[in-house]
Write a protein that holds these residues in place. Sequence first.
Motif: not given
Length: 342
Positions: A60-72
């Motif tokens: 259901a996520v529309e805006v994904l917040v990623t950072g260092w170490g997030s998966p490709v």
Amino acid sequence: MPQSESARTGTIGFLMPDGTFDRVFSEPDLTRLRSEPYARLPSDRPLRLERAEDRARLAAVEVLVTGWGSPVLDETLLRSLPSLRAVAHSAGSVRGIVTDALLERRIALTSSATANAVPVAEFTMAMVILAAKRTFWAAETLRASRAPVDAERAWPTVGSHGITVGVVGASRIGRLVVERLASLDVRVVVADPTLDHEEQAALGVPCVTLDELAAHSDIVTLHAPALPSTRHLVDRSLLQLMRPGTTVINTARGDLIDHDALADRLDRGDLVAILDVTSPEILPPSSRLWSTPNTVITPHIAGSAGNELARLAANTVDEALHFVRFGTFHRPITLAALALQA
């Protein structure tokens, strides 16, 4: 205008290691997200693909917040994110997570590169001032000799008044450095072949070729991206153009410099290198740069760390909220910009 009250609320989710999340984000950041009427936060912690309940939330996520170490964000992962409309990266470079599959879906993209540029520019300014005063050489010489140190006799120039600082790359960081250098009595020149005439004029400082910059600068500071075309940008021939007493500062990417060629020039004793980044990032014990004279190596500390991480979090929350309110990011990353970013 923001979305209407009847419009779908934007769901925001975190996908990154717990350690990254705990370093970067704090309770005030979550409070801002929870209090936004246009946003929905299904979890106060990063979502994990191995958990069934989190997989349902990710769908259901529309805006994904990623950072260092997030998966490709590859095709396989994107199939778990059918509602995804945007990615807000809480670090600088997005190259480690962006794939063709993401771009083909026309997912909006932003990062905190602008926020991360601030401490790098500050660090660079500090190194420019310290390098101009021959601080590192003086400290090491004093430690070794326990005797008076005469920098003026040892070096062609000492001090920042009237020197030329060459900025390689009019990136976010490069532009901040140019702005900050205006507070010093120095001449600033920039080398960046990607700039058009209007962009060159807007910088307010002379734009020159890389060879001209190397030949006439007392301090050369690197702020170019790591691309196939910029690998070993500072090569043996460019180092040969540098005058005795020149300082090279690298806070960008280690691959920009040919390390063997740099070590050869440093062994002559008339060049200074301040390296916050190297290739590899941790040099092997056998690297000559550990023992070359006038060489300062720091462990990639110019970028955001400690309390500076709060700036990354605030920027990421700002961008995520901007997207759920308006359907766009305040500072989106375009395809053209992505091709030139580190």
